[in-house]
Write a protein that holds these residues in place. Structure first.
Motif, PDB file in Angstrom:
ATOM      1  N   ILE A 302     -17.265  -0.928 -15.686  1.00  0.00           N
ATOM      2  CA  ILE A 302     -16.286  -1.354 -16.690  1.00  0.00           C
ATOM      3  C   ILE A 302     -16.972  -2.112 -17.816  1.00  0.00           C
ATOM      4  CG2 ILE A 302     -14.310  -1.469 -15.131  1.00  0.00           C
ATOM      5  CD1 ILE A 302     -14.805  -4.488 -14.872  1.00  0.00           C
ATOM      6  N   ARG A 303     -16.306  -2.129 -18.977  1.00  0.00           N
ATOM      7  CA  ARG A 303     -16.666  -2.970 -20.113  1.00  0.00           C
ATOM      8  C   ARG A 303     -15.700  -4.142 -20.158  1.00  0.00           C
ATOM      9  NH1 ARG A 303     -21.714  -1.593 -21.770  1.00  0.00           N
ATOM     10  NH2 ARG A 303     -21.887   0.675 -21.954  1.00  0.00           N
ATOM     11  N   VAL A 304     -16.183  -5.290 -20.625  1.00  0.00           N
ATOM     12  CA  VAL A 304     -15.343  -6.486 -20.660  1.00  0.00           C
ATOM     13  C   VAL A 304     -15.432  -7.184 -22.008  1.00  0.00           C
ATOM     14  CG1 VAL A 304     -15.407  -6.918 -18.171  1.00  0.00           C
ATOM     15  CG2 VAL A 304     -17.222  -7.851 -19.628  1.00  0.00           C
ATOM     16  N   THR A 305     -14.353  -7.857 -22.367  1.00  0.00           N
ATOM     17  CA  THR A 305     -14.310  -8.739 -23.527  1.00  0.00           C
ATOM     18  C   THR A 305     -13.206  -9.758 -23.285  1.00  0.00           C
ATOM     19  OG1 THR A 305     -14.321  -8.814 -25.954  1.00  0.00           O
ATOM     20  CG2 THR A 305     -12.658  -7.418 -24.918  1.00  0.00           C
ATOM     21  N   THR A 306     -12.943 -10.626 -24.257  1.00  0.00           N
ATOM     22  CA  THR A 306     -11.815 -11.552 -24.179  1.00  0.00           C
ATOM     23  C   THR A 306     -11.045 -11.511 -25.484  1.00  0.00           C
ATOM     24  OG1 THR A 306     -13.059 -13.473 -25.007  1.00  0.00           O
ATOM     25  CG2 THR A 306     -13.067 -13.083 -22.616  1.00  0.00           C
ATOM     26  N   ALA A 307      -9.763 -11.801 -25.407  1.00  0.00           N
ATOM     27  CA  ALA A 307      -8.910 -11.833 -26.593  1.00  0.00           C
ATOM     28  C   ALA A 307      -7.670 -12.667 -26.288  1.00  0.00           C
ATOM     29  CB  ALA A 307      -8.497 -10.416 -27.011  1.00  0.00           C
ATOM     30  N   ASP A 308      -7.274 -13.512 -27.210  1.00  0.00           N
ATOM     31  CA  ASP A 308      -6.043 -14.296 -27.074  1.00  0.00           C
ATOM     32  C   ASP A 308      -4.895 -13.452 -27.603  1.00  0.00           C
ATOM     33  OD1 ASP A 308      -4.044 -16.145 -26.925  1.00  0.00           O
ATOM     34  OD2 ASP A 308      -4.875 -17.521 -28.427  1.00  0.00           O
ATOM     35  N   ILE A 309      -4.348 -12.602 -26.731  1.00  0.00           N
ATOM     36  CA  ILE A 309      -3.391 -11.593 -27.177  1.00  0.00           C
ATOM     37  C   ILE A 309      -1.976 -12.143 -27.360  1.00  0.00           C
ATOM     38  CG2 ILE A 309      -4.711  -9.703 -26.176  1.00  0.00           C
ATOM     39  CD1 ILE A 309      -2.764  -9.703 -23.820  1.00  0.00           C
ATOM     40  N   GLY A 311      -1.519 -15.597 -28.426  1.00  0.00           N
ATOM     41  CA  GLY A 311      -1.593 -16.733 -29.335  1.00  0.00           C
ATOM     42  C   GLY A 311      -1.379 -18.095 -28.708  1.00  0.00           C
ATOM     43  N   ASP A 312      -1.598 -18.215 -27.395  1.00  0.00           N
ATOM     44  CA  ASP A 312      -1.368 -19.498 -26.730  1.00  0.00           C
ATOM     45  C   ASP A 312      -2.623 -20.366 -26.656  1.00  0.00           C
ATOM     46  OD1 ASP A 312      -2.871 -18.189 -24.847  1.00  0.00           O
ATOM     47  OD2 ASP A 312      -1.461 -18.488 -23.186  1.00  0.00           O
ATOM     48  N   GLY A 313      -3.721 -19.900 -27.256  1.00  0.00           N
ATOM     49  CA  GLY A 313      -4.958 -20.672 -27.252  1.00  0.00           C
ATOM     50  C   GLY A 313      -5.851 -20.403 -26.063  1.00  0.00           C
ATOM     51  N   ILE A 314      -5.398 -19.609 -25.106  1.00  0.00           N
ATOM     52  CA  ILE A 314      -6.198 -19.246 -23.939  1.00  0.00           C
ATOM     53  C   ILE A 314      -6.441 -17.735 -23.990  1.00  0.00           C
ATOM     54  CG2 ILE A 314      -6.307 -19.180 -21.424  1.00  0.00           C
ATOM     55  CD1 ILE A 314      -4.418 -21.563 -21.387  1.00  0.00           C
ATOM     56  N   LYS A 315      -7.685 -17.355 -23.855  1.00  0.00           N
ATOM     57  CA  LYS A 315      -8.006 -15.947 -23.976  1.00  0.00           C
ATOM     58  C   LYS A 315      -7.782 -15.195 -22.669  1.00  0.00           C
ATOM     59  CE  LYS A 315     -11.041 -16.138 -27.942  1.00  0.00           C
ATOM     60  NZ  LYS A 315     -12.198 -15.532 -28.623  1.00  0.00           N
ATOM     61  N   GLU A 316      -7.386 -13.944 -22.824  1.00  0.00           N
ATOM     62  CA  GLU A 316      -7.258 -13.036 -21.694  1.00  0.00           C
ATOM     63  C   GLU A 316      -8.558 -12.240 -21.522  1.00  0.00           C
ATOM     64  OE1 GLU A 316      -3.809 -14.764 -22.240  1.00  0.00           O
ATOM     65  OE2 GLU A 316      -4.509 -13.474 -23.873  1.00  0.00           O
ATOM     66  N   VAL A 317      -8.764 -11.742 -20.311  1.00  0.00           N
ATOM     67  CA  VAL A 317      -9.881 -10.839 -20.034  1.00  0.00           C
ATOM     68  C   VAL A 317      -9.407  -9.416 -20.295  1.00  0.00           C
ATOM     69  CG1 VAL A 317     -11.464  -9.965 -18.280  1.00  0.00           C
ATOM     70  CG2 VAL A 317     -10.841 -12.400 -18.310  1.00  0.00           C
ATOM     71  N   VAL A 318     -10.163  -8.686 -21.122  1.00  0.00           N
ATOM     72  CA  VAL A 318      -9.804  -7.311 -21.476  1.00  0.00           C
ATOM     73  C   VAL A 318     -10.880  -6.381 -20.927  1.00  0.00           C
ATOM     74  CG1 VAL A 318      -9.306  -5.710 -23.357  1.00  0.00           C
ATOM     75  CG2 VAL A 318      -8.678  -8.133 -23.572  1.00  0.00           C
ATOM     76  N   ILE A 338      -1.913  -8.871 -14.740  1.00  0.00           N
ATOM     77  CA  ILE A 338      -1.942  -7.927 -15.859  1.00  0.00           C
ATOM     78  C   ILE A 338      -1.002  -8.392 -16.971  1.00  0.00           C
ATOM     79  CG2 ILE A 338      -1.458  -5.579 -16.614  1.00  0.00           C
ATOM     80  CD1 ILE A 338      -2.325  -4.567 -13.925  1.00  0.00           C
ATOM     81  N   LYS A 339      -1.524  -8.454 -18.198  1.00  0.00           N
ATOM     82  CA  LYS A 339      -0.727  -8.844 -19.369  1.00  0.00           C
ATOM     83  C   LYS A 339      -0.428  -7.656 -20.288  1.00  0.00           C
ATOM     84  CE  LYS A 339      -0.667 -13.431 -18.829  1.00  0.00           C
ATOM     85  NZ  LYS A 339      -1.257 -14.276 -19.874  1.00  0.00           N
ATOM     86  N   GLN A 340      -1.366  -6.725 -20.374  1.00  0.00           N
ATOM     87  CA  GLN A 340      -1.173  -5.525 -21.190  1.00  0.00           C
ATOM     88  C   GLN A 340      -1.891  -4.365 -20.531  1.00  0.00           C
ATOM     89  OE1 GLN A 340      -2.187  -5.680 -25.362  1.00  0.00           O
ATOM     90  NE2 GLN A 340      -0.833  -7.418 -25.781  1.00  0.00           N
ATOM     91  N   SER A 341      -1.391  -3.138 -20.825  1.00  0.00           N
ATOM     92  CA  SER A 341      -2.002  -1.933 -20.278  1.00  0.00           C
ATOM     93  C   SER A 341      -1.642  -0.758 -21.186  1.00  0.00           C
ATOM     94  CB  SER A 341      -1.494  -1.679 -18.853  1.00  0.00           C
ATOM     95  OG  SER A 341      -2.047  -0.508 -18.312  1.00  0.00           O
ATOM     96  N   GLU A 367      -6.318  -9.240 -31.781  1.00  0.00           N
ATOM     97  CA  GLU A 367      -6.133  -7.821 -31.519  1.00  0.00           C
ATOM     98  C   GLU A 367      -7.211  -7.347 -30.541  1.00  0.00           C
ATOM     99  OE1 GLU A 367      -4.233  -9.345 -34.449  1.00  0.00           O
ATOM    100  OE2 GLU A 367      -6.226  -8.769 -35.179  1.00  0.00           O
ATOM    101  N   ILE A 368      -6.950  -6.197 -29.930  1.00  0.00           N
ATOM    102  CA  ILE A 368      -7.933  -5.542 -29.069  1.00  0.00           C
ATOM    103  C   ILE A 368      -8.536  -4.379 -29.851  1.00  0.00           C
ATOM    104  CG2 ILE A 368      -8.296  -4.213 -26.951  1.00  0.00           C
ATOM    105  CD1 ILE A 368      -6.013  -5.854 -25.700  1.00  0.00           C
ATOM    106  N   ILE A 369      -9.861  -4.353 -29.902  1.00  0.00           N
ATOM    107  CA  ILE A 369     -10.589  -3.343 -30.674  1.00  0.00           C
ATOM    108  C   ILE A 369     -11.330  -2.442 -29.694  1.00  0.00           C
ATOM    109  CG2 ILE A 369     -12.350  -2.999 -32.451  1.00  0.00           C
ATOM    110  CD1 ILE A 369     -11.653  -6.162 -33.010  1.00  0.00           C
ATOM    111  N   THR A 370     -11.285  -1.139 -29.928  1.00  0.00           N
ATOM    112  CA  THR A 370     -11.909  -0.191 -29.006  1.00  0.00           C
ATOM    113  C   THR A 370     -12.862   0.742 -29.738  1.00  0.00           C
ATOM    114  OG1 THR A 370     -10.154   1.478 -29.226  1.00  0.00           O
ATOM    115  CG2 THR A 370      -9.860  -0.230 -27.532  1.00  0.00           C
ATOM    116  N   GLY A 371     -13.890   1.159 -29.021  1.00  0.00           N
ATOM    117  CA  GLY A 371     -14.833   2.160 -29.516  1.00  0.00           C
ATOM    118  C   GLY A 371     -15.171   3.131 -28.408  1.00  0.00           C
ATOM    119  N   PRO A 372     -15.002   4.438 -28.613  1.00  0.00           N
ATOM    120  CA  PRO A 372     -15.328   5.416 -27.566  1.00  0.00           C
ATOM    121  C   PRO A 372     -16.821   5.445 -27.298  1.00  0.00           C
ATOM    122  CG  PRO A 372     -14.821   6.529 -29.618  1.00  0.00           C
ATOM    123  CD  PRO A 372     -14.554   5.082 -29.851  1.00  0.00           C
ATOM    124  N   GLN A 373     -17.182   5.766 -26.064  1.00  0.00           N
ATOM    125  CA  GLN A 373     -18.583   5.858 -25.696  1.00  0.00           C
ATOM    126  C   GLN A 373     -19.038   7.320 -25.729  1.00  0.00           C
ATOM    127  OE1 GLN A 373     -20.463   2.654 -25.170  1.00  0.00           O
ATOM    128  NE2 GLN A 373     -18.676   2.637 -26.515  1.00  0.00           N
TER     129      GLN A 373
END
Length: 480
Positions: A302-309, A311-318, A338-341, A367-373
């Protein structure tokens, strides 16, 4: 013959500032410039079809290594009609050394299509320092040597511009059996030492209340699961294993404040062959979270990043799949809720998806940004609340090498998070910055422009880093 000598001296003067020639010269303390078996004779000033020969030809097999004869600085790396692929190095004592007719063929052929990748060694770039014995390229027959046996045309020029006979220096030169290992270049970090060629994943985080940025590194495919943390000057300040020491699939890394304590954590995801096991660590290596992002039967990484999706000041794991799985993006709390899918691309795409998080529209929500591999086009997409809000191509539409994505304050003084991209692999080292509306803001080449390799990119508020590895030593450098 006199006319030919005068003409050639004039050409040399125009090209290199050479003023006159000398047939005898005391030996210089140099390293022999060809690795392995070779032959040469005193052919200085011999006549040639195109004029007099102001060098010594060292006959060797095609693709034998060519090394720098001295410490110095690369002056040029180029191709021109006579010399073919060539390198010029100015030594620390002011002497100049020219290396001509480097290889231009695809290995095992005489096709003339090898290009710079098969002519020049990594880091042979104008302005870079070199060490005596450092690999600079490979013996070949490029330029006007196409109809001769492979050889290195080796020239020496005094600081005053006098062309001198290299023969005596070559007769007394120190011979080595393999290239020397050269130190880190200025502003370069070698996260696994100067000889490792593993792939590499990189992130930038703030692990103190003062907000000073640090560089986090995980080995790519083929490397162990050791996470290393560096100061901007390359000083290593932490190191720990994220998974079993014997795992060699590589580890993706991300940073973000996922527990709301005001400092970033390190998030890891195993790559090829590893289960979808997300782990969350303090910068010291203390684990504070762990969950599976997909079914445990998935072993493609898997690939991982973080994003405050929200706006509560705490980032989620994406997370996004690394390879061989559908483009299923998920966002979690650090405890695995799970917060988003959603699917970032067609559900039939199986190349994997890189992910990043950032507030690209300055609305206070990431926002969540994606790039295909590999196998996917260079199609970056931006999502908010699982809905696509932007979509654009960052390289030529027919490129299929994959795109690594990051987001942050990519331009100094710019308060808005931007999208920063680089190719995943099999491409030139071109990094670009885009606004969230697809406007290209900046572009740069961070390695030799001819290099074809594998890369990752990371962006912070002040630091922008690019990482490269696999077919060259693992390196981290400034993106711009």
């Amino acid at each position: 013959m006199k006319l030919k000598i005068i003409i050639n001296i004039h050409i040399l003067t125009l090209l290199f500032g050479v003023a006159y020639v000398d047939t005898a010269h005391a030996a210089k303390d140099i390293t022999f410039p060809v690795l392995g078996p070779s032959t040469f004779r005193d052919d200085y000033l011999d006549p040639r079809a195109n004029g007099t020969h102001y060098a010594t030809d060292i006959m060797a097999n095609k693709r034998q290594g060519v090394v720098s004869a001295t410490d110095g600085t690369v002056q040029y790396v180029t191709w021109w009609e006579g010399a073919g692929y060539s390198v010029r190095i100015k030594a620390t004592d002011g002497y100049t050394y020219n290396y001509y007719h480097l290889n231009n063929d695809t290995p095992g052929t005489d096709d003339g299509k090898g290009g710079e990748m098969h002519a020049f060694a990594p880091d042979i770039h104008p302005g870079n320092p070199v060490k005596a014995g450092q690999l600079i390229g490979w013996v070949g027959d490029s330029g006007n040597a196409e109809n001769t046996p492979p050889h290195l045309h080796f020239e020496m020029i005094e600081p005053n511009g006098k062309v001198v006979n290299p023969y005596t220096s070559l007769m007394n030169a120190k011979k080595i059996s393999s290239p020397v290992v050269y130190p880190a270049l200025p502003q370069e970090i070698l996260p696994f030492g100067p000889t490792t060629k593993a792939g590499v994943n990189v992130a930038i985080g703030k692990f103190t209340q003062e907000g000073d940025e640090r560089i986090v590194v995980g080995a790519g495919k083929g490397g162990g699961p050791q996470i290393r943390v560096f100061m901007p000057d390359g000083t290593r300040i932490a190191s720990f294993f994220a998974y079993d020491k014997n795992f060699r699939g590589g580890v993706d890394v991300a940073t973000g404040d996922v527990d709301g304590d005001g400092v970033d954590e390190i998030i890891t995801g195993p790559q090829a062959g590893g289960g979808p096991h997300v782990r969350v660590f303090k910068a010291s290596g203390t684990q504070i979270g762990s969950f599976f992002a997909y079914p445990t039967t998935n072993r493609d990484g898997i690939r991982v990043t973080t994003a405050d999706i929200d706006g509560d000041g705490i980032k989620e794991v994406v997370t996004g799949p690394s390879e061989n799985s559908g483009p299923h993006i998920r966002a979690f709390s650090m405890t695995g809720v799970i917060k988003q899918s959603f699917f970032a691309y067609e559900d039939t795409f199986r190349g994997g998806v890189d992910v990043a998080g950032g507030d690209t529209d300055n609305d206070g929500v990431d926002e969540i940004i994606t790039g295909p591999q590999a196998g996917g086009g260079p199609h970056v997409r931006i999502f908010q609340n699982s809905s696509r809000i932007a979509s654009f191509f960052v390289y030529s539409k027919d490129f299929r090498g994959g795109v690594r994505v990051s987001s942050g304050k990519a331009i100094s003084g710019d308060p808005i998070d931007r999208v920063i991209v680089t190719p995943t692999g099999n491409a030139k080292p071109t990094v670009k910055i885009f606004a969230g509306n697809a406007t290209k803001l900046r572009e740069s080449t961070f390695l030799e422009g001819w290099w074809i390799g594998h890369y990752d990119v990371a962006t912070g508020d002040q630091i922008k880093k690019i990482a490269a590895g696999l077919n060259r030593r693992t390196t981290i450098r400034d993106a711009f």
